[in-house]
Design a protein around this motif. Structure first.
Motif, PDB file in Angstrom:
ATOM      1  N   ASP A 222      -5.997   4.591  -7.371  1.00 10.61           N
ATOM      2  CA  ASP A 222      -5.043   5.682  -7.183  1.00 10.61           C
ATOM      3  C   ASP A 222      -5.029   6.178  -5.745  1.00 10.61           C
ATOM      4  O   ASP A 222      -4.610   7.302  -5.457  1.00 10.61           O
ATOM      5  CB  ASP A 222      -5.337   6.843  -8.136  1.00 10.61           C
ATOM      6  CG  ASP A 222      -6.733   7.429  -7.932  1.00 10.61           C
ATOM      7  OD1 ASP A 222      -7.510   6.883  -7.108  1.00 10.61           O
ATOM      8  OD2 ASP A 222      -7.034   8.438  -8.594  1.00 10.61           O
ATOM      9  N   ARG A 223      -5.512   5.355  -4.805  1.00 16.41           N
ATOM     10  CA  ARG A 223      -5.447   5.754  -3.404  1.00 16.41           C
ATOM     11  C   ARG A 223      -3.987   5.897  -2.958  1.00 16.41           C
ATOM     12  O   ARG A 223      -3.090   5.276  -3.514  1.00 16.41           O
ATOM     13  CB  ARG A 223      -6.154   4.714  -2.523  1.00 16.41           C
ATOM     14  CG  ARG A 223      -7.677   4.876  -2.509  1.00 16.41           C
ATOM     15  CD  ARG A 223      -8.337   3.816  -1.650  1.00 16.41           C
ATOM     16  NE  ARG A 223      -8.613   2.596  -2.418  1.00 16.41           N
ATOM     17  CZ  ARG A 223      -9.321   1.574  -1.957  1.00 16.41           C
ATOM     18  NH1 ARG A 223      -9.805   1.607  -0.738  1.00 16.41           N
ATOM     19  NH2 ARG A 223      -9.528   0.525  -2.727  1.00 16.41           N
ATOM     20  N   GLY A 224      -3.756   6.693  -1.912  1.00 12.32           N
ATOM     21  CA  GLY A 224      -2.397   6.976  -1.488  1.00 12.32           C
ATOM     22  C   GLY A 224      -1.901   6.154  -0.322  1.00 12.32           C
ATOM     23  O   GLY A 224      -0.855   6.474   0.255  1.00 12.32           O
ATOM     24  N   ASP A 225      -2.615   5.095   0.041  1.00 10.19           N
ATOM     25  CA  ASP A 225      -2.197   4.319   1.206  1.00 10.19           C
ATOM     26  C   ASP A 225      -1.118   3.309   0.833  1.00 10.19           C
ATOM     27  O   ASP A 225      -0.835   3.056  -0.339  1.00 10.19           O
ATOM     28  CB  ASP A 225      -3.397   3.609   1.843  1.00 10.19           C
ATOM     29  CG  ASP A 225      -4.122   2.704   0.863  1.00 10.19           C
ATOM     30  OD1 ASP A 225      -3.555   1.648   0.509  1.00 10.19           O
ATOM     31  OD2 ASP A 225      -5.246   3.048   0.437  1.00 10.19           O
ATOM     32  N   LEU A 226      -0.513   2.703   1.867  1.00  7.81           N
ATOM     33  CA  LEU A 226       0.611   1.798   1.669  1.00  7.81           C
ATOM     34  C   LEU A 226       0.207   0.528   0.933  1.00  7.81           C
ATOM     35  O   LEU A 226       0.960   0.024   0.091  1.00  7.81           O
ATOM     36  CB  LEU A 226       1.229   1.441   3.028  1.00  7.81           C
ATOM     37  CG  LEU A 226       2.401   0.466   3.027  1.00  7.81           C
ATOM     38  CD1 LEU A 226       3.516   0.922   2.109  1.00  7.81           C
ATOM     39  CD2 LEU A 226       2.930   0.286   4.449  1.00  7.81           C
ATOM     40  N   LEU A 227      -0.961   0.013   1.214  1.00  7.75           N
ATOM     41  CA  LEU A 227      -1.412  -1.205   0.525  1.00  7.75           C
ATOM     42  C   LEU A 227      -1.543  -0.955  -0.974  1.00  7.75           C
ATOM     43  O   LEU A 227      -1.134  -1.785  -1.801  1.00  7.75           O
ATOM     44  CB  LEU A 227      -2.735  -1.686   1.123  1.00  7.75           C
ATOM     45  CG  LEU A 227      -3.355  -2.958   0.557  1.00  7.75           C
ATOM     46  CD1 LEU A 227      -2.348  -4.097   0.461  1.00  7.75           C
ATOM     47  CD2 LEU A 227      -4.551  -3.380   1.391  1.00  7.75           C
ATOM     48  N   THR A 228      -2.101   0.187  -1.352  1.00  6.57           N
ATOM     49  CA  THR A 228      -2.210   0.518  -2.767  1.00  6.57           C
ATOM     50  C   THR A 228      -0.827   0.693  -3.398  1.00  6.57           C
ATOM     51  O   THR A 228      -0.603   0.283  -4.542  1.00  6.57           O
ATOM     52  CB  THR A 228      -3.042   1.804  -2.954  1.00  6.57           C
ATOM     53  OG1 THR A 228      -4.320   1.633  -2.337  1.00  6.57           O
ATOM     54  CG2 THR A 228      -3.244   2.126  -4.422  1.00  6.57           C
ATOM     55  N   LEU A 229       0.100   1.289  -2.658  1.00  5.40           N
ATOM     56  CA  LEU A 229       1.471   1.429  -3.155  1.00  5.40           C
ATOM     57  C   LEU A 229       2.073   0.067  -3.483  1.00  5.40           C
ATOM     58  O   LEU A 229       2.706  -0.110  -4.529  1.00  5.40           O
ATOM     59  CB  LEU A 229       2.325   2.139  -2.112  1.00  5.40           C
ATOM     60  CG  LEU A 229       3.842   2.146  -2.382  1.00  5.40           C
ATOM     61  CD1 LEU A 229       4.191   3.130  -3.475  1.00  5.40           C
ATOM     62  CD2 LEU A 229       4.620   2.481  -1.120  1.00  5.40           C
ATOM     63  N   LEU A 230       1.878  -0.919  -2.619  1.00  2.22           N
ATOM     64  CA  LEU A 230       2.414  -2.256  -2.851  1.00  2.22           C
ATOM     65  C   LEU A 230       1.787  -2.886  -4.091  1.00  2.22           C
ATOM     66  O   LEU A 230       2.472  -3.529  -4.895  1.00  2.22           O
ATOM     67  CB  LEU A 230       2.173  -3.140  -1.629  1.00  2.22           C
ATOM     68  CG  LEU A 230       2.967  -2.779  -0.368  1.00  2.22           C
ATOM     69  CD1 LEU A 230       2.456  -3.581   0.828  1.00  2.22           C
ATOM     70  CD2 LEU A 230       4.451  -3.025  -0.569  1.00  2.22           C
ATOM     71  N   VAL A 231       0.477  -2.715  -4.251  1.00  8.82           N
ATOM     72  CA  VAL A 231      -0.206  -3.281  -5.417  1.00  8.82           C
ATOM     73  C   VAL A 231       0.304  -2.618  -6.698  1.00  8.82           C
ATOM     74  O   VAL A 231       0.571  -3.301  -7.698  1.00  8.82           O
ATOM     75  CB  VAL A 231      -1.735  -3.116  -5.275  1.00  8.82           C
ATOM     76  CG1 VAL A 231      -2.443  -3.541  -6.569  1.00  8.82           C
ATOM     77  CG2 VAL A 231      -2.251  -3.939  -4.104  1.00  8.82           C
ATOM     78  N   ARG A 232       0.455  -1.299  -6.688  1.00  3.35           N
ATOM     79  CA  ARG A 232       0.958  -0.599  -7.875  1.00  3.35           C
ATOM     80  C   ARG A 232       2.373  -1.044  -8.210  1.00  3.35           C
ATOM     81  O   ARG A 232       2.737  -1.200  -9.375  1.00  3.35           O
ATOM     82  CB  ARG A 232       0.919   0.921  -7.659  1.00  3.35           C
ATOM     83  CG  ARG A 232      -0.456   1.535  -7.801  1.00  3.35           C
ATOM     84  CD  ARG A 232      -0.377   2.998  -8.216  1.00  3.35           C
ATOM     85  NE  ARG A 232       0.420   3.783  -7.291  1.00  3.35           N
ATOM     86  CZ  ARG A 232      -0.073   4.475  -6.261  1.00  3.35           C
ATOM     87  NH1 ARG A 232      -1.374   4.463  -6.036  1.00  3.35           N
ATOM     88  NH2 ARG A 232       0.707   5.167  -5.467  1.00  3.35           N
ATOM     89  N   ALA A 233       3.193  -1.240  -7.176  1.00  2.00           N
ATOM     90  CA  ALA A 233       4.567  -1.696  -7.412  1.00  2.00           C
ATOM     91  C   ALA A 233       4.557  -3.084  -8.035  1.00  2.00           C
ATOM     92  O   ALA A 233       5.319  -3.359  -8.972  1.00  2.00           O
ATOM     93  CB  ALA A 233       5.342  -1.701  -6.098  1.00  2.00           C
ATOM     94  N   ARG A 234       3.706  -3.971  -7.550  1.00  2.00           N
ATOM     95  CA  ARG A 234       3.609  -5.318  -8.124  1.00  2.00           C
ATOM     96  C   ARG A 234       3.159  -5.238  -9.573  1.00  2.00           C
ATOM     97  O   ARG A 234       3.739  -5.883 -10.466  1.00  2.00           O
ATOM     98  CB  ARG A 234       2.623  -6.140  -7.281  1.00  2.00           C
ATOM     99  CG  ARG A 234       2.545  -7.650  -7.574  1.00  2.00           C
ATOM    100  CD  ARG A 234       1.636  -8.011  -8.747  1.00  2.00           C
ATOM    101  NE  ARG A 234       0.333  -7.406  -8.689  1.00  2.00           N
ATOM    102  CZ  ARG A 234      -0.762  -8.003  -8.202  1.00  2.00           C
ATOM    103  NH1 ARG A 234      -0.670  -9.230  -7.750  1.00  2.00           N
ATOM    104  NH2 ARG A 234      -1.929  -7.385  -8.199  1.00  2.00           N
ATOM    105  N   ASP A 235       2.128  -4.417  -9.838  1.00  4.68           N
ATOM    106  CA  ASP A 235       1.618  -4.276 -11.201  1.00  4.68           C
ATOM    107  C   ASP A 235       2.651  -3.639 -12.125  1.00  4.68           C
ATOM    108  O   ASP A 235       2.616  -3.849 -13.344  1.00  4.68           O
ATOM    109  CB  ASP A 235       0.337  -3.437 -11.199  1.00  4.68           C
ATOM    110  CG  ASP A 235      -0.820  -4.154 -10.504  1.00  4.68           C
ATOM    111  OD1 ASP A 235      -0.711  -5.379 -10.267  1.00  4.68           O
ATOM    112  OD2 ASP A 235      -1.825  -3.482 -10.183  1.00  4.68           O
ATOM    113  N   GLY A 236       3.573  -2.851 -11.532  1.00  9.14           N
ATOM    114  CA  GLY A 236       4.602  -2.196 -12.339  1.00  9.14           C
ATOM    115  C   GLY A 236       5.849  -3.026 -12.539  1.00  9.14           C
ATOM    116  O   GLY A 236       6.826  -2.538 -13.110  1.00  9.14           O
ATOM    117  N   GLY A 237       5.833  -4.272 -12.073  1.00  9.79           N
ATOM    118  CA  GLY A 237       6.959  -5.163 -12.316  1.00  9.79           C
ATOM    119  C   GLY A 237       7.857  -5.420 -11.127  1.00  9.79           C
ATOM    120  O   GLY A 237       8.856  -6.148 -11.255  1.00  9.79           O
TER     121      GLY A 237
END
Length: 418
Positions: A222-237
């Motif tokens: 749940d980190r707020g950095d850009l790399l984590t955002l990309l991973v969450r987006a990938r995991d979300g479809g």
């Protein structure tokens, strides 16, 4: 038609004087014709160079030109990026750079990244960007000689983009070294050789391994950095692969650092050559709004960008066939007197009037808001923190690269350092 006295244009083989100041060369060609055919190749596509502002805008914004060589050639087997096939790791990274994509893939990824480079996000980063600039100037200490590229202009944007990506501080020096090695592929292309590809290939392998590990670590995080955002987006479809995430991170790191580094180094050189302008900026509590824009127009850090002709079309005096390579010379367009009065003058009060330092069209620089903040904060830090900036001697070595253009070394002998 182009003058018969001018040789075919090429971005390779320039001497040191013309690399340091390419604008007289551009002027001779631009005054002869707005578009020139390139030097004969060795079996590759025919190349055309656009010099005038109007023709460069047409290339960057028109639907007849794009970034994908496969679309232009009509052959899916065409190499999609300018990297020899044997450098597989480098090609895998570069193929996933936003700058080499066309819609719809480009639209999807740019939309995903856009929120992280919005004015509100960048405004929140400004105090940290200023702190990074101050810390770097403190490290220079009270040296009589200082390389402003090595000591300030190069590490500054690497530290900023690393903060955005969420990369630990202890990895920053390693990231900078690999970013420099990766950039050697561009220098190798501009020289027409192959020497830098091996180093860029090794750096690509290092980057791929590093960011793949970081992607795994961020799964479910749940980190707020850009790399984590990309991973969450990938995991979300979202239509993102691991290779896509790796390529995007490397692109942001390399493109973002090289352009700001070159801007800051060239801005210092321009202002040292114009003490009255330097004093005017130093006396201002805040930089005039147009100062950074004018420095970007006057000597942009990216001098040229490539497009491919997607259909037969006319450019200048030439019939350009589908599959041809077209190079838009941003540096020349930004000095076109038909668009900018007194284009060779550095006028920091000039209205910011649609220069092409960040490109144009769908590939207009995604990180332009962040780059402007880095440029403004970094330049102001140098003006305020280096009292002797206008005096003393200097040693300048320009990189042998007419695309990402700027000094590789800028050693100043100063009377006063912070």
């Amino acid at each position: 038609m182009p003058s018969a006295t001018l040789p075919r244009f090429d971005l390779k083989g320039w001497d040191r004087k013309d690399i340091a100041d390419p604008y007289p060369v551009y002027r001779r060609y631009r005054e002869s014709a707005p578009v020139h055919r390139g030097a004969p190749g060795t079996g590759g596509p025919e190349t055309f160079y656009a010099f005038s502002y109007d023709e460069v805008v047409r290339v960057l914004s028109g639907p007849r030109f794009g970034r994908d060589a496969r679309v232009a050639s009509g052959d899916p087997g065409t190499v999609p990026v300018p990297v020899p096939a044997e450098y597989r790791a480098l090609r895998a990274v570069v193929e996933n750079w936003l700058v080499f994509m066309d819609p719809p893939r480009h639209t999807e990824l740019r939309s995903l990244l856009g929120t992280e480079f919005s004015p509100s996000v960048v405004a929140g980063l400004r105090p940290r960007i200023a702190q990074i600039a101050h810390e770097l100037l403190e490290r220079l200490g009270r040296q009589r000689e200082a390389d402003l590229v090595e000591g300030f202009a190069a590490p500054f944007p690497v530290l900023v983009i690393s903060e955005l990506l969420g990369i630990p501080r202890e990895h920053h020096a390693w990231l900078r070294a690999n970013a420099v090695a990766l950039q050697e592929a561009s220098t190798t292309r501009s020289r027409g050789g192959t020497g830098g590809y091996a180093r860029a290939e090794a750096a690509s392998r290092e980057f791929a391994g590093y960011f793949r590990r970081e992607v795994r670590r961020r799964h479910g995080d749940d980190r707020g950095d850009l790399l984590t955002l990309l991973v969450r987006a990938r995991d979300g479809g979202a239509p993102l692969t691991v290779d896509g995430i790796v390529g995007t991170c490397v692109h942001l790191l390399t493109a973002g650092h090289e352009t700001t580094t070159n801007f800051l180094a060239k801005a210092v050189l321009a202002l040292r050559a114009r003490p009255r302008v330097l004093d005017e900026l130093r006396a201002a509590p805040e930089l005039p709004p147009g100062a950074v824009e004018e420095l970007l127009r006057h000597d942009p850090p990216v001098q040229a960008v490539t497009r491919w002709a997607y259909e037969d079309t006319r450019l200048g005096a030439y019939e350009v066939r589908r599959g041809s390579r077209v190079v838009a010379l941003l540096g020349s367009a930004n000095r076109d007197p038909a668009r900018f009065p007194r284009p060779d003058d550095l006028d920091v009060r000039r209205p910011a009037d649609r220069h092409l330092g960040f490109g144009m069209g769908i590939h207009y620089c995604l990180g332009a808001t962040l780059a402007r903040a880095e440029a403004e904060i970094g330049l102001k830090a140098l003006l305020d923190g280096v009292p002797g900036l206008s005096g003393g001697g200097q040693q300048v070595d320009y990189a042998d690269d007419m695309v990402f253009h700027g000094p590789s070394r800028l050693v100043l002998t100063l009377s006063d350092l912070p």
